[in-house]
Structures are given as structure tokens and as C-alpha cells.
Scaffold this motif. Structure first.
Motif, short mmCIF file in Angstrom:
data_model
loop_
_atom_site.label_atom_id
_atom_site.label_comp_id
_atom_site.label_asym_id
_atom_site.label_seq_id
_atom_site.Cartn_x
_atom_site.Cartn_y
_atom_site.Cartn_z
N VAL A 90 0.95 -1.06 0.02
CA VAL A 90 0.06 -0.05 0.21
C VAL A 90 0.94 1.10 -0.04
CG1 VAL A 90 -2.02 1.23 1.23
CG2 VAL A 90 -1.58 -1.32 1.26
N THR A 91 1.01 1.93 -1.11
CA THR A 91 1.90 2.99 -1.22
C THR A 91 1.22 4.43 -1.78
OG1 THR A 91 3.80 3.99 -2.49
CG2 THR A 91 2.53 2.10 -3.52
N ASN A 92 1.53 5.60 -0.95
CA ASN A 92 1.19 6.69 -1.82
C ASN A 92 2.10 7.12 -2.65
OD1 ASN A 92 -0.72 7.03 0.19
ND2 ASN A 92 0.08 8.17 1.56
N GLY A 93 1.76 7.57 -3.77
CA GLY A 93 2.31 7.90 -4.96
C GLY A 93 1.77 7.69 -6.32
N LYS A 104 -2.98 7.06 2.08
CA LYS A 104 -2.82 6.90 3.28
C LYS A 104 -2.75 8.06 4.13
CE LYS A 104 0.96 4.40 2.61
NZ LYS A 104 2.28 3.87 2.76
N PRO A 105 -3.28 8.28 5.15
CA PRO A 105 -3.70 7.14 6.14
C PRO A 105 -5.31 7.12 6.18
CG PRO A 105 -3.46 9.45 7.22
CD PRO A 105 -3.19 9.51 5.81
N ILE A 153 1.47 3.57 10.25
CA ILE A 153 1.39 2.92 11.60
C ILE A 153 -0.13 3.20 12.28
CG2 ILE A 153 2.00 2.46 13.79
CD1 ILE A 153 3.68 1.23 11.38
N LEU A 154 -0.25 4.61 12.37
CA LEU A 154 -1.52 5.03 12.97
C LEU A 154 -2.89 4.79 12.04
CD1 LEU A 154 -0.48 8.23 14.98
CD2 LEU A 154 -0.67 5.82 15.87
N ALA A 164 -5.63 2.42 12.95
CA ALA A 164 -7.31 2.90 13.36
C ALA A 164 -8.32 1.87 12.66
CB ALA A 164 -7.14 4.19 12.46
N VAL A 165 -7.70 1.07 11.84
CA VAL A 165 -8.86 0.19 11.29
C VAL A 165 -8.75 -1.21 11.87
CG1 VAL A 165 -8.89 1.39 9.15
CG2 VAL A 165 -7.48 -0.52 9.14
#
Ligand SMILES: [Mg+2]
Length: 226
Positions: A114-117, A148-149, A179-180, A184-185
Motif C-alpha cells: 500500500v503506497t502513496n504515489g 494513506k492514512p 502505523i496510526l 485505526a482500522v
């Protein structure tokens, strides 16, 4: 019981800093005539500062660094295009990445990223690290329309690995986004801390901390036994 291990990409599976340094060395050599009065070491060090571990767009970084060293401002677009086209050629994984992923698969776990980009850029890195055959699901923020997040992205990743969030372990380097966000899920978490401190203004680290990818193996064994 853990069914799936989800990984962030940059600075978690991909040793982004060292990969970027290798790319910058190559780019500098090919474009030195346009970059102003600067040596490679200065250029590279300043680039890493402006880049802020990937949080600042390179469409912002290149004009800024050219301005600082008196380079040709009109060359920013060429440098950016070159970065997009060639950066992935220099992709280096963290130690033991492939062995860890293979061992997790051998234990019957599903694996996800799971990556932001940007879709194309991150896909090239997944390919360069030869992750295609090892990973069940790759979620890239641009393609998913979620970053994310955002909880929805973590939930989608669990679903892509055909399991519940509570049966996922998320491994990442970013305290807040990774991490947070995963916690959270209801996911278990492992913070790949590198040299970083956990930020004092964030909620406490809810899970494990690791210094090497191989530590994920004992975490999964430990968690599976609970
Ligand atoms: Mg990261």
C-alpha cells in the motif's frame, strides 16, 4: 492469527534514500552542464533535504535546487522527465527483502503493498524490485483515488488480500500515514523505524518497532501463536 502482511513501499521495502542517491549520481553526471556551480555531494545532499523523504514533489524540488545553485531554470522540466523515466533503474531493496517475502508466502500468508504515489512511477519500482510474482495486491494511491492514512485504503487492501483488517499486519516507516492509519482500522502494526524518532506530537506507537525486515518473520510467528 495473521493472514496477510501489508507493506509500505518507500523506505520499507525500497531503500529509497540509497536508491535516490544512486540515481542522482547518474543524473548529475549526465546533466552537469545545466546545474550551476555545484559539486555532486552538495547537489545530492541538498536534493535530499528539499525532497523531505519523498514528501515534496519533484516538480517543486528541481526548480528550487536549480535556483539555489544558479542552474538553468528552464532545465527543470528535462530533469523531472529524466527522474520519472530513469529513477526506478536504481531501485535497491532493503537487506533480505526477497527472502522475507518468500518465507512469508511459504507460511501461507497473503502479501500486499500500500503506497502513496504516482501509479506509473511506483509500478516501475515494484517491477524493478522484482516484486510482481511475490505480492498478491498492490494499491497505489493515485490509482485508488485514496491516500494513506485514509481508512478506506487500508480496508480495501485487506479485502484485496481476502481477509479482515484484524488479521493483517501492516509494516511501514511513516508513523502517521502507515502505523496510526493501519491501527485505526484494527490492523496489527510494525514500525520500520530506521534512524527516526517516533514523533512526540503523535499518538504513541501502538505496535511493534523493527530495525530489519527479517524481524517481521518473528512478529508473524509470535502473533500467529496468540
Ligand atoms: Mg514509506
Amino acid at each position: 492469527m495473521i493472514d496477510a502482511v501489508l507493506f509500505d513501499l518507500d523506505e520499507t521495502l525500497l531503500d529509497r534514500t540509497n536508491s535516490l542517491k544512486a540515481f542522482l549520481r547518474d543524473q548529475f553526471a549526465r546533466h552537469a552542464d545545466h546545474l550551476g556551480q555545484v559539486r555532486l555531494e552538495e547537489w545530492s545532499a541538498r536534493f535530499l533535504v528539499l525532497d523531505r523523504r519523498g514528501h515534496v514533489r519533484k516538480s517543486v524540488v528541481y526548480p528550487a535546487i536549480l535556483g539555489e545553485f544558479g542552474g538553468r531554470a528552464e532545465h527543470a522540466g528535462a530533469l523531472l522527465a529524466d527522474y520519472r523515466a530513469r529513477c526506478a533503474r536504481f531501485a535497491q531493496p532493503f537487506d533480505g527483502m526477497k527472502a522475507v517475502l518468500k518465507e512469508l508466502r511459504a507460511r501461507g500468508l497473503a502479501l500486499g503493498i500500500v503506497t502513496n504515489g504516482e501509479t506509473e512511477f511506483q509500478s516501475r519500482h515494484v517491477e524493478a524490485l522484482e516484486l510482481d510474482g511475490l505480492i498478491d495486491a498492490v494499491l497505489i494511491s493515485e490509482r485508488e483515488g485514496l491516500r494513506k492514512p485514509d481508512a478506506a485504503l487500508f480496508l480495501r487492501a485487506a479485502m484485496a488480500c481476502r481477509t479482515e483488517p484484524s488479521r493483517c499486519l501492516f509494516v511501514g516507516d511513516n508513523p502517521v500515514a502507515d502505523i496510526l492509519g493501519a491501527h485505526a482500522v484494527g490492523m496489527r502494526t510494525a514500525w520500520f523505524r530506521g534512524a527516526a524518532e517516533w514523533p512526540s506530537d503523535a499518538a504513541p506507537n501502538p505496535g511493534a518497532s523493527i530495525d530489519r525486515l527479517s524481524e517481521v518473520l518473528s512478529l508473524v510467528r509470535f502473533q500467529a501463536a496468540q
